[in-house]
Every structure is written in structure tokens, then in C-alpha cells.
Design a protein around this motif. Structure first.
Motif, PDB file in Angstrom:
ATOM      1  N   VAL A 210      51.968  38.581  37.777  1.00 49.04           N
ATOM      2  CA  VAL A 210      51.267  39.097  38.952  1.00 49.04           C
ATOM      3  C   VAL A 210      51.556  40.586  39.120  1.00 49.04           C
ATOM      4  O   VAL A 210      50.670  41.379  39.452  1.00 49.04           O
TER       5      VAL A 210
ATOM      6  N   ALA B 283      47.835  39.671  44.958  1.00 42.43           N
ATOM      7  CA  ALA B 283      47.763  38.203  44.961  1.00 42.43           C
ATOM      8  C   ALA B 283      46.899  37.711  46.110  1.00 42.43           C
ATOM      9  O   ALA B 283      46.075  36.793  45.946  1.00 42.43           O
ATOM     10  N   ARG B 284      47.052  38.328  47.282  1.00 45.70           N
ATOM     11  CA  ARG B 284      46.283  37.910  48.462  1.00 45.70           C
ATOM     12  C   ARG B 284      44.801  38.208  48.276  1.00 45.70           C
ATOM     13  O   ARG B 284      43.933  37.362  48.534  1.00 45.70           O
TER      14      ARG B 284
ATOM     15  N   HIS C 282      43.120  35.994  45.448  1.00 42.50           N
ATOM     16  CA  HIS C 282      42.871  34.615  45.890  1.00 42.50           C
ATOM     17  C   HIS C 282      41.681  34.570  46.845  1.00 42.50           C
ATOM     18  O   HIS C 282      40.831  33.666  46.765  1.00 42.50           O
TER      19      HIS C 282
ATOM     20  N   CYS D  32      41.117  31.347  43.743  1.00 35.80           N
ATOM     21  CA  CYS D  32      42.283  30.717  43.127  1.00 35.80           C
ATOM     22  C   CYS D  32      43.315  31.798  42.858  1.00 35.80           C
ATOM     23  O   CYS D  32      42.979  32.984  42.802  1.00 35.80           O
ATOM     24  N   PRO D  33      44.582  31.431  42.661  1.00 32.68           N
ATOM     25  CA  PRO D  33      45.614  32.429  42.348  1.00 32.68           C
ATOM     26  C   PRO D  33      45.376  33.036  40.965  1.00 32.68           C
ATOM     27  O   PRO D  33      44.719  32.431  40.113  1.00 32.68           O
TER      28      PRO D  33
END
Length: 269
Positions: free
Chosen positions: A185, A200-201, A204, A209-210
Motif C-alpha cells: 500500500v 487506501a481510503r 476503496h 475494494c482494497p
């Protein structure tokens, strides 16, 4: 893709199905593309730049944006289904990432066999509401064709992003082009000029999805393509980023419910 299609409206309107002999011309009209399904040929598509597209096997042809073209069969008869595709909404990025003319032989589209069977049956035997059913099946066919274009690198996954999320394109392109690398990440966030938590936020929220799940999906797509080329499972595992064959097999089974060998034995679709 679901998020994109909610922003980008399209609808197919079938105007011909059956035997065709002769020629026709389709002018470029704003907000309109064309879908041609050649069930039996031959058929020739002529473009304004002088190029010819000769079709001798069952093939799906999509003009995803306005593009003048002619269709002719000479003295032969072809079995066709033709539809205009009405375009609306914010879909220019997706359309511009596709070729002006996308042609795919039906033999390369095993996932569409069910829809095509319904389409052919409805065209030949349909009753009341036939046109409505054909239109909806063509809509499904276009979505599946876009899936095929993404999976086979005919369009970029980055085109699915909203303009406000364009910074994520660097990470998506990196995972798409090099799924076997040891991405984290943090390393993906650095490609986008973001902090780890913000990346990451935002990823998503935009993709659904992550990042790790998206990367696994890209690895499985690449693995399936390599397996269909006859590559050994252990070699595929290393190429798509797994340290061992058992680790790759577990990930593959989690994605497809089959081992790589069982997936190939069942046709690899």
C-alpha cells in the motif's frame, strides 16, 4: 465498471436481424455507436480512411462512438443482427480508450455463449416483445464485451476512474502492467503522491475494494492468460508474484473455487 456504467448511460436499439444481401451505409451521428453481430459471413465493413474489415467467421463488431462505415456482402448472404447504441452521460474517457472499431470473433468469447444463444433464439423464434428482449440482450452483450476489452488489455482500467480520482490511475496502471511485483500500500501510495491512509481510503471508495484485493484480481487475470498459453503452474506462480506454487494455488482456488489444473480441465473460462 458498475460505477462507470451508472455514470455512463447507453442503450441498444436493434434495427435488423436475419439474412442480408447487398450493402448499407451508416453515417456518424452524434451520441450514437453501432453494434453488428455477424453470425454467418462473409461481410465487409468499409471505413472512410479506405480500410476494409473482412469478416469470414462469426464475429462481434462494436463501433463504440460515432464512426461512419459501410457494410456489404457482395453477391453472398450473411446472417446479421445490427443495433444502434445510444450514448449518454459521462463516458468519454472509456470510449476514447477503446479502438474506433472493436472486433472480436465469437470463438474468443466463451463467457458470452449463454447470452448469444438467447439472442440467436430470440431473433429466430421470438414472439411478442421481441424487440425489447433483443435490445436488453444487446445491452448485456455490450457490458460483457467491455469486460473482455478490460481483461485483454484492449482498454485501460484507469479509464473507469472519475476525474476527481485520476491520481489513482498511476497505481492501477502499475498493478495492471506489473502484477508480479511486490506491491505494498505504501509503494502504491507513493506512485500517486498520497499518504498511505489517504490512498487506501480513496482507492476503496473509488474502486469498491482494497488495493490488495484489486492486485489479487489482476494477478489472477494474468495467471489465467498464462495458463491458457500452456505455461507450467509453478512458473506462472512465480511470474504473478507468489513465492511458491502452494501459495498461488490457494489464492487461485479462493478466486475461482478450482485449482489451476481443474480450471484448465473445465475449459479455462
Amino acid at each position: 465498471m458498475s460505477a462507470l456504467l451508472l455514470r455512463f448511460g447507453f442503450s441498444a436499439d436493434t434495427f435488423f436481424q436475419g439474412a442480408f444481401c447487398g450493402s448499407n451505409h451508416f453515417p456518424a451521428q452524434p451520441g450514437t455507436g453501432h453494434l453488428h453481430l455477424v453470425r454467418e459471413g462473409p461481410a465487409t465493413f468499409a471505413h472512410e480512411d479506405g480500410t476494409l474489415l473482412r469478416i469470414d467467421v462469426p464475429t462481434l463488431i462494436l463501433y463504440p462512438r460515432p464512426h461512419a462505415h459501410g457494410l456489404g456482402t457482395g453477391a453472398c448472404t450473411a446472417q446479421l443482427l445490427c443495433a444502434t447504441v445510444h450514448l449518454a452521460g459521462d463516458g468519454e474517457a472509456m470510449l476514447n480508450s477503446l479502438p474506433a472499431c472493436l472486433q472480436v470473433p465469437l470463438a474468443q468469447l466463451p463467457a458470452m455463449s449463454g447470452v448469444l444463444e438467447l439472442l440467436f433464439d430470440e431473433a429466430q423464434h421470438g414472439g411478442l416483445g421481441q424487440k425489447l428482449v433483443l435490445n436488453r440482450l444487446c445491452d448485456v452483450l455490450i457490458v460483457q464485451l467491455l469486460r473482455h476489452a478490460l481483461a485483454n488489455h484492449l482498454m485501460s482500467a484507469a479509464c473507469l476512474l472519475d476525474q476527481s480520482d485520476a491520481a489513482l490511475a498511476n497505481a492501477m496502471t502499475a498493478m495492471h502492467d506489473h502484477p508480479g511485483r511486490h506491491w505494498t500500500v505504501a509503494s502504491l501510495a507513493s506512485l500517486c503522491g498520497m499518504s498511505r491512509s489517504r490512498f487506501a481510503r480513496q482507492f476503496h471508495a473509488a474502486i469498491g475494494c482494497p488495493p490488495a484485493e484489486y492486485l489479487t484480481g489482476q494477478r489472477m487475470l494474468r495467471a489465467q492468460a498464462l495458463l491458457q498459453q500452456g505455461r507450467l503452474v509453478q512458473d506462472v506462480a512465480l511470474e504473478v508474484g507468489y513465492a511458491s506454487q502452494p501459495a498461488f494455488t490457494r489464492a487461485f482456488r479462493a478466486c475461482t473455487s478450482l485449482s489451476p489444473r481443474d480450471w484448465l480441465a473445465q475449459g479455462g473460462s
